[in-house]
Write a protein that holds these residues in place. Structure first.
Motif, PDB file in Angstrom:
ATOM      1  N   GLU A 146      42.675  45.760  37.785  1.00  0.00           N
ATOM      2  CA  GLU A 146      42.804  46.994  38.557  1.00  0.00           C
ATOM      3  C   GLU A 146      43.096  46.689  40.022  1.00  0.00           C
ATOM      4  OE1 GLU A 146      40.001  50.116  36.081  1.00  0.00           O
ATOM      5  OE2 GLU A 146      39.038  48.777  37.511  1.00  0.00           O
ATOM      6  N   GLN A 147      42.388  45.723  40.579  1.00  0.00           N
ATOM      7  CA  GLN A 147      42.599  45.384  41.984  1.00  0.00           C
ATOM      8  C   GLN A 147      43.965  44.763  42.218  1.00  0.00           C
ATOM      9  OE1 GLN A 147      39.207  42.905  42.815  1.00  0.00           O
ATOM     10  NE2 GLN A 147      37.764  44.594  42.542  1.00  0.00           N
ATOM     11  N   LYS A 148      44.426  43.965  41.279  1.00  0.00           N
ATOM     12  CA  LYS A 148      45.717  43.293  41.433  1.00  0.00           C
ATOM     13  C   LYS A 148      46.885  44.266  41.268  1.00  0.00           C
ATOM     14  CE  LYS A 148      48.772  39.937  39.225  1.00  0.00           C
ATOM     15  NZ  LYS A 148      49.017  39.117  38.029  1.00  0.00           N
ATOM     16  N   SER A 149      46.773  45.159  40.279  1.00  0.00           N
ATOM     17  CA  SER A 149      47.907  46.004  39.902  1.00  0.00           C
ATOM     18  C   SER A 149      47.912  47.370  40.551  1.00  0.00           C
ATOM     19  CB  SER A 149      47.918  46.204  38.381  1.00  0.00           C
ATOM     20  OG  SER A 149      46.813  47.011  37.984  1.00  0.00           O
ATOM     21  N   GLY A 150      46.750  47.809  41.006  1.00  0.00           N
ATOM     22  CA  GLY A 150      46.639  49.183  41.488  1.00  0.00           C
ATOM     23  C   GLY A 150      46.430  50.179  40.368  1.00  0.00           C
ATOM     24  N   LEU A 206      48.301  42.913  30.167  1.00  0.00           N
ATOM     25  CA  LEU A 206      48.307  43.290  31.572  1.00  0.00           C
ATOM     26  C   LEU A 206      47.727  42.217  32.481  1.00  0.00           C
ATOM     27  CD1 LEU A 206      47.022  46.950  31.097  1.00  0.00           C
ATOM     28  CD2 LEU A 206      49.405  46.201  31.336  1.00  0.00           C
ATOM     29  N   HIS A 207      46.753  41.462  31.958  1.00  0.00           N
ATOM     30  CA  HIS A 207      46.066  40.502  32.817  1.00  0.00           C
ATOM     31  C   HIS A 207      45.316  39.508  31.940  1.00  0.00           C
ATOM     32  CE1 HIS A 207      44.242  39.351  36.720  1.00  0.00           C
ATOM     33  NE2 HIS A 207      43.164  39.078  36.009  1.00  0.00           N
ATOM     34  N   VAL A 208      45.324  38.246  32.355  1.00  0.00           N
ATOM     35  CA  VAL A 208      44.574  37.189  31.673  1.00  0.00           C
ATOM     36  C   VAL A 208      43.818  36.381  32.709  1.00  0.00           C
ATOM     37  CG1 VAL A 208      44.680  35.186  30.135  1.00  0.00           C
ATOM     38  CG2 VAL A 208      46.354  37.030  29.874  1.00  0.00           C
ATOM     39  N   ASP A 209      42.522  36.181  32.485  1.00  0.00           N
ATOM     40  CA  ASP A 209      41.698  35.317  33.330  1.00  0.00           C
ATOM     41  C   ASP A 209      41.180  34.149  32.512  1.00  0.00           C
ATOM     42  OD1 ASP A 209      41.818  36.619  35.783  1.00  0.00           O
ATOM     43  OD2 ASP A 209      40.087  37.897  35.354  1.00  0.00           O
ATOM     44  N   MET A 210      41.119  32.986  33.132  1.00  0.00           N
ATOM     45  CA  MET A 210      40.533  31.801  32.504  1.00  0.00           C
ATOM     46  C   MET A 210      39.268  31.438  33.277  1.00  0.00           C
ATOM     47  SD  MET A 210      43.910  29.488  31.794  1.00  0.00           S
ATOM     48  CE  MET A 210      44.192  29.260  33.551  1.00  0.00           C
ATOM     49  N   PHE A 211      38.185  31.224  32.558  1.00  0.00           N
ATOM     50  CA  PHE A 211      36.906  30.918  33.179  1.00  0.00           C
ATOM     51  C   PHE A 211      36.470  29.513  32.797  1.00  0.00           C
ATOM     52  CE2 PHE A 211      37.005  35.556  32.764  1.00  0.00           C
ATOM     53  CZ  PHE A 211      36.791  35.912  34.091  1.00  0.00           C
ATOM     54  N   ASP A 212      36.209  28.712  33.797  1.00  0.00           N
ATOM     55  CA  ASP A 212      35.836  27.326  33.623  1.00  0.00           C
ATOM     56  C   ASP A 212      34.509  27.211  32.864  1.00  0.00           C
ATOM     57  OD1 ASP A 212      35.846  24.613  33.845  1.00  0.00           O
ATOM     58  OD2 ASP A 212      35.981  24.569  36.034  1.00  0.00           O
ATOM     59  N   ALA A 213      34.288  26.017  32.268  1.00  0.00           N
ATOM     60  CA  ALA A 213      33.008  25.733  31.628  1.00  0.00           C
ATOM     61  C   ALA A 213      31.883  25.989  32.617  1.00  0.00           C
ATOM     62  CB  ALA A 213      32.981  24.292  31.140  1.00  0.00           C
ATOM     63  N   ASP A 214      30.841  26.611  32.116  1.00  0.00           N
ATOM     64  CA  ASP A 214      29.635  27.006  32.852  1.00  0.00           C
ATOM     65  C   ASP A 214      29.777  28.359  33.530  1.00  0.00           C
ATOM     66  OD1 ASP A 214      28.327  24.700  32.064  1.00  0.00           O
ATOM     67  OD2 ASP A 214      28.822  23.616  33.905  1.00  0.00           O
ATOM     68  N   MET A 215      30.989  28.889  33.672  1.00  0.00           N
ATOM     69  CA  MET A 215      31.113  30.255  34.186  1.00  0.00           C
ATOM     70  C   MET A 215      30.814  31.259  33.077  1.00  0.00           C
ATOM     71  SD  MET A 215      34.398  30.288  36.740  1.00  0.00           S
ATOM     72  CE  MET A 215      34.021  31.938  37.304  1.00  0.00           C
ATOM     73  N   TYR A 216      31.337  30.991  31.884  1.00  0.00           N
ATOM     74  CA  TYR A 216      31.136  31.870  30.723  1.00  0.00           C
ATOM     75  C   TYR A 216      29.774  31.615  30.094  1.00  0.00           C
ATOM     76  CZ  TYR A 216      31.960  33.419  25.834  1.00  0.00           C
ATOM     77  OH  TYR A 216      31.881  34.006  24.590  1.00  0.00           O
ATOM     78  N   MET A 217      29.494  30.357  29.862  1.00  0.00           N
ATOM     79  CA  MET A 217      28.249  29.933  29.242  1.00  0.00           C
ATOM     80  C   MET A 217      28.101  28.447  29.496  1.00  0.00           C
ATOM     81  SD  MET A 217      26.954  30.629  25.314  1.00  0.00           S
ATOM     82  CE  MET A 217      28.420  29.928  24.546  1.00  0.00           C
ATOM     83  N   ARG A 218      26.917  27.952  29.463  1.00  0.00           N
ATOM     84  CA  ARG A 218      26.682  26.543  29.736  1.00  0.00           C
ATOM     85  C   ARG A 218      27.571  25.648  28.874  1.00  0.00           C
ATOM     86  NH1 ARG A 218      20.677  25.591  29.010  1.00  0.00           N
ATOM     87  NH2 ARG A 218      21.213  24.755  26.965  1.00  0.00           N
ATOM     88  N   GLU A 219      28.418  24.847  29.524  1.00  0.00           N
ATOM     89  CA  GLU A 219      29.322  23.887  28.890  1.00  0.00           C
ATOM     90  C   GLU A 219      30.465  24.541  28.101  1.00  0.00           C
ATOM     91  OE1 GLU A 219      27.328  20.710  26.750  1.00  0.00           O
ATOM     92  OE2 GLU A 219      25.521  21.009  27.939  1.00  0.00           O
ATOM     93  N   VAL A 220      30.702  25.820  28.299  1.00  0.00           N
ATOM     94  CA  VAL A 220      31.708  26.532  27.506  1.00  0.00           C
ATOM     95  C   VAL A 220      32.710  27.242  28.415  1.00  0.00           C
ATOM     96  CG1 VAL A 220      32.108  28.299  25.744  1.00  0.00           C
ATOM     97  CG2 VAL A 220      30.049  26.880  25.634  1.00  0.00           C
TER      98      VAL A 220
END
Length: 248
Positions: free
Chosen positions: A87-91, A224-238
């Motif tokens: 929403e913030q990126k696209s308006g 519309l949008h894809v985010d990638m979350f590093d290990a430990d952001m989503y869940m420990r070691e994941v």
């Protein structure tokens, strides 16, 4: 398909490397004295079909929120963050009075996260575990409950073309809700409606990314949008991937 958006500096190659040699932090045959990791290991390696998965969640429902807290599981919040990032990126904006369905509602943590970003409309739940949903019901978020599993190749009793938004947190995998299950979620959503999903990165990389690209090529959806979350952001070691798409 929109290019993946980098979160905390992770690149697609890094994400692939994180996912290549393990089942995202939980190796087959691994033993652990950590109850939370043991719970995750049993889910990923001992559950092989829809009924076993439902039974497992029924047996462990009372422990679910304490286990996910120990695992630092932030998937509900990150799924909603992906909506607000788009929403913030696209308006653009998903109307906060939207009628929504929570696919795999569990104990209702995802419904809480939806309310936390301002959604006020009715929310229904698709959740096969009666014991999990009994806990979700206490949060006073959900309207109707469909006590069924999302299974590839099977249609639920959820009405078609019903919802402005379907959202799913950690449900799509290589167990029951495989890539073909996305078509069933699409059936539930109105034309012009939205689907927001977060899943373990390995599943995105192995199957879902290409499957959604095929759905786009067939004119069914637009990512519309894809985010990638590093290990430990989503869940420990994941590591994880989340996306928002629109039904065409």
């Amino acid at each position: 398909m929109e290019p993946e958006q980098l979160v905390s500096g992770i690149s697609p190659r890094d994400l692939t490397n994180q996912s290549a040699d393990q089942k995202n932090g939980c190796h087959k045959g691994e033993t652990s004295t950590d109850p939370s990791k043991e719970w995750l290991h049993n889910l990923w390696w001992q559950v092989s079909d829809a009924q076993e998965e439902t039974d497992y969640y029924d047996r462990t429902a009372e422990d679910y929120e304490s286990v996910t807290n120990q695992l630092n599981w932030r998937a509900p919040q990150l799924c909603m963050k992906t909506i607000t990032n788009w929403e913030q990126k696209s308006g653009g904006a998903i109307p906060r009075h939207s009628v929504a369905i929570d696919i795999g509602a569990g104990t209702g943590l995802s419904g809480v996260a939806l309310r936390d970003i301002g959604f006020t409309g009715p929310v229904d739940a698709l959740e096969p575990s009666a014991n999990m949903f009994a806990l979700a019901k206490q949060k006073n978020i959900y309207r109707d409950w469909y006590g069924e599993m999302l299974v590839e190749g099977e249609e639920t009793t959820v009405p078609g073309d019903m919802y402005d938004l379907a959202f799913s947190v950690g449900v799509f995998s290589d167990r029951s809700a495989k890539k073909g299950s996305m078509s069933e979620v699409l059936r539930m959503v109105k034309k012009g409606g939205y689907i927001s999903v977060i899943m373990v990165a390995r599943h995105w990389l192995d199957e879902f990314r290409d499957h959604i690209a095929l759905m786009e090529a067939e004119g069914l959806v637009k990512t519309l949008h894809v985010d990638m979350f590093d290990a430990d952001m989503y869940m420990r070691e994941v590591a994880a991937v989340a996306f928002v798409m629109k039904k065409l």
